[in-house]
Motif scaffolding. Structure first.
Motif, PDB file in Angstrom:
ATOM      1  N   ARG A  72     -11.239 -20.631 -80.322  1.00 39.91           N
ATOM      2  CA  ARG A  72     -11.614 -19.335 -79.448  1.00 39.91           C
ATOM      3  C   ARG A  72     -11.796 -19.549 -78.011  1.00 39.91           C
ATOM      4  O   ARG A  72     -11.304 -18.542 -77.361  1.00 39.91           O
ATOM      5  CB  ARG A  72     -13.125 -19.166 -80.033  1.00 39.91           C
ATOM      6  N   ALA A  73     -12.187 -20.768 -77.511  1.00 37.44           N
ATOM      7  CA  ALA A  73     -12.044 -21.097 -76.331  1.00 37.44           C
ATOM      8  C   ALA A  73     -10.824 -20.966 -75.521  1.00 37.44           C
ATOM      9  O   ALA A  73     -10.421 -20.139 -74.377  1.00 37.44           O
ATOM     10  CB  ALA A  73     -12.763 -22.344 -75.944  1.00 37.44           C
ATOM     11  N   ILE A  74      -9.865 -21.667 -76.194  1.00 42.71           N
ATOM     12  CA  ILE A  74      -8.362 -21.696 -75.908  1.00 42.71           C
ATOM     13  C   ILE A  74      -7.740 -20.344 -75.693  1.00 42.71           C
ATOM     14  O   ILE A  74      -6.900 -19.844 -74.817  1.00 42.71           O
ATOM     15  CB  ILE A  74      -7.678 -23.030 -76.688  1.00 42.71           C
ATOM     16  N   THR A  75      -8.313 -19.525 -76.910  1.00 43.55           N
ATOM     17  CA  THR A  75      -7.748 -18.133 -76.623  1.00 43.55           C
ATOM     18  C   THR A  75      -8.190 -17.258 -75.662  1.00 43.55           C
ATOM     19  O   THR A  75      -7.540 -16.635 -74.879  1.00 43.55           O
ATOM     20  CB  THR A  75      -8.033 -17.451 -78.089  1.00 43.55           C
ATOM     21  N   ARG A  76      -9.270 -17.715 -75.211  1.00 45.06           N
ATOM     22  CA  ARG A  76      -9.791 -16.681 -74.141  1.00 45.06           C
ATOM     23  C   ARG A  76      -9.364 -17.366 -72.884  1.00 45.06           C
ATOM     24  O   ARG A  76      -8.946 -16.682 -71.757  1.00 45.06           O
ATOM     25  CB  ARG A  76     -11.411 -17.092 -73.786  1.00 45.06           C
TER      26      ARG A  76
ATOM     27  N   ALA B 145     -11.171 -15.967 -85.926  1.00 46.41           N
ATOM     28  CA  ALA B 145     -10.848 -14.413 -86.141  1.00 46.41           C
ATOM     29  C   ALA B 145     -11.994 -13.860 -86.116  1.00 46.41           C
ATOM     30  O   ALA B 145     -12.142 -12.766 -85.797  1.00 46.41           O
ATOM     31  CB  ALA B 145      -9.736 -14.312 -86.929  1.00 46.41           C
ATOM     32  N   ALA B 146     -12.800 -14.253 -87.113  1.00 46.39           N
ATOM     33  CA  ALA B 146     -13.889 -13.485 -87.511  1.00 46.39           C
ATOM     34  C   ALA B 146     -14.882 -13.325 -86.497  1.00 46.39           C
ATOM     35  O   ALA B 146     -15.598 -12.347 -86.089  1.00 46.39           O
ATOM     36  CB  ALA B 146     -14.665 -13.874 -89.075  1.00 46.39           C
ATOM     37  N   VAL B 147     -15.238 -14.553 -85.783  1.00 43.15           N
ATOM     38  CA  VAL B 147     -16.001 -14.407 -84.595  1.00 43.15           C
ATOM     39  C   VAL B 147     -15.666 -13.412 -83.662  1.00 43.15           C
ATOM     40  O   VAL B 147     -16.490 -12.825 -83.073  1.00 43.15           O
ATOM     41  CB  VAL B 147     -16.365 -15.970 -84.250  1.00 43.15           C
ATOM     42  N   ARG B 148     -14.288 -13.698 -83.315  1.00 38.94           N
ATOM     43  CA  ARG B 148     -13.889 -12.725 -82.239  1.00 38.94           C
ATOM     44  C   ARG B 148     -13.944 -11.478 -82.551  1.00 38.94           C
ATOM     45  O   ARG B 148     -14.243 -10.361 -81.756  1.00 38.94           O
ATOM     46  CB  ARG B 148     -12.386 -13.286 -82.098  1.00 38.94           C
ATOM     47  N   ALA B 149     -13.683 -10.912 -83.967  1.00 37.69           N
ATOM     48  CA  ALA B 149     -13.683  -9.539 -84.449  1.00 37.69           C
ATOM     49  C   ALA B 149     -15.202  -9.159 -84.155  1.00 37.69           C
ATOM     50  O   ALA B 149     -15.434  -7.982 -83.963  1.00 37.69           O
ATOM     51  CB  ALA B 149     -13.152  -9.510 -85.929  1.00 37.69           C
ATOM     52  N   GLY B 150     -16.030 -10.028 -84.565  1.00 34.05           N
ATOM     53  CA  GLY B 150     -17.553  -9.660 -84.835  1.00 34.05           C
ATOM     54  C   GLY B 150     -18.154  -9.276 -83.171  1.00 34.05           C
ATOM     55  O   GLY B 150     -19.086  -8.940 -83.018  1.00 34.05           O
TER      56      GLY B 150
END
Lengths: 215, 72
Positions: free
Chosen positions: A118-122, A210-215
């Motif tokens: 998640r951090a890398i994606t951001r 993905a779930a945390v990003r979507a939430g």
């Protein structure tokens, strides 16, 4: 992260296309992704028995300097040394891109791996929104090297800086890489995806991210 | 807070990781990410190796348990 690697020749070289590197000595930092990218670029242009390489240092600045003083006729570089070489009049006779792949121990939990993803994606989103802002990182790694210190943001080809959201390794790519390395005698044995990739951890982490990003 | 230690990375292969560290993105996700430092004993020259028997520094810290991830 997508890594850019370039086959570089000095300004006074008579090599203009990669085919002209047949039988010419190319300095590679054996054992590293850039070296394998260099081999693949050479292999795409000349017969395998015409690929001629020697061991070169891992420090790209020293590798570049060795090429410039004639220790070998070409080498493979990454940023910011590609830009340094271009600015000095060197020619890029081939460029390629490859995935920077993470290797993890079994101690890494899906939760920690998901947080990393998640951090890398951001970060990827931030970089892609303004690449010029982040070019300084390439200089920071090599601060104190005059050729690098002299670079400005405008010297960089931002198209060589490519980042993308991390994702699972496609089995076809992993298999291709394994079989290619085996064909050079770098590894032995048949490819076994279950031995190379923990699909359970990978799937759990990516789904959690993905779930945390979507939430 | 979860913790993780990775081997050292450079911008050419891990710009995204460096930006995430500097901008607090790992911490925002509850991950305390550390980058281990290589010691002199971890560094061998690639010129000691050959094409088919290369010498690489990647993975050394992981091998001895000082990092759980490295970029290969």
């Amino acid at each position: 992260m997508i890594v850019c690697a370039a086959l570089v020749v000095p300004p006074d070289s008579d090599v203009y296309v990669p085919q002209e590197l047949a039988g010419r000595m190319v300095g590679l930092d054996y054992g590293n992704g850039t070296a394998y990218a260099g081999l693949q670029m050479l292999e795409g242009a000349v017969r395998r028995d015409e690929v001629t390489t020697c061991a070169a240092v891992i420090h790209p600045g020293e590798r570049y300097a060795a090429m410039m003083r004639g220790a070998f006729e070409a080498t493979v570089l990454q940023e910011p040394w590609i830009t340094v070489a271009e600015k000095a009049g060197c020619r890029l006779v081939s460029t390629t891109f490859f995935h920077g792949t993470w290797v993890a121990t079994r101690d890494v939990s899906p939760d920690a791996y998901a947080a990393l993803l998640r951090a890398i994606t951001r970060a990827v989103h931030r970089i892609n929104a303004d690449k010029r802002r982040y070019v300084s990182y390439f200089k920071r790694d090599w601060a104190g090297h005059p050729e690098v210190d002299a670079l400005s943001v405008d010297d960089f080809n931002l198209g060589r800086i490519q980042v993308k959201e991390p994702g699972p390794i496609p089995e076809s790519e992993a298999r291709w890489a394994w079989e290619w390395m085996a064909s050079w005698g770098l590894i032995a044995g048949a490819f076994d995806v279950t031995a190379q990739i923990d699909r359970s951890l990978e799937r759990d982490a990516h789904e959690l991210a993905a779930a945390v990003r979507a939430g | 807070m979860m913790t993780m230690t990775i081997e050292p990375v450079s911008a050419f292969s891990s710009l995204d990781v460096l930006v995430a560290m500097d901008e607090g993105l790992f911490a925002a996700e509850g991950l305390d990410l550390w980058m281990a430092a290589r010691e002199a004993r971890d560094i061998r020259s690639t010129t000691e190796g050959t094409l088919t028997s290369p010498v690489t520094n990647q993975g050394r810290l992981q091998e001895r348990g000082d990092a759980t991830m490295f970029q290969g």
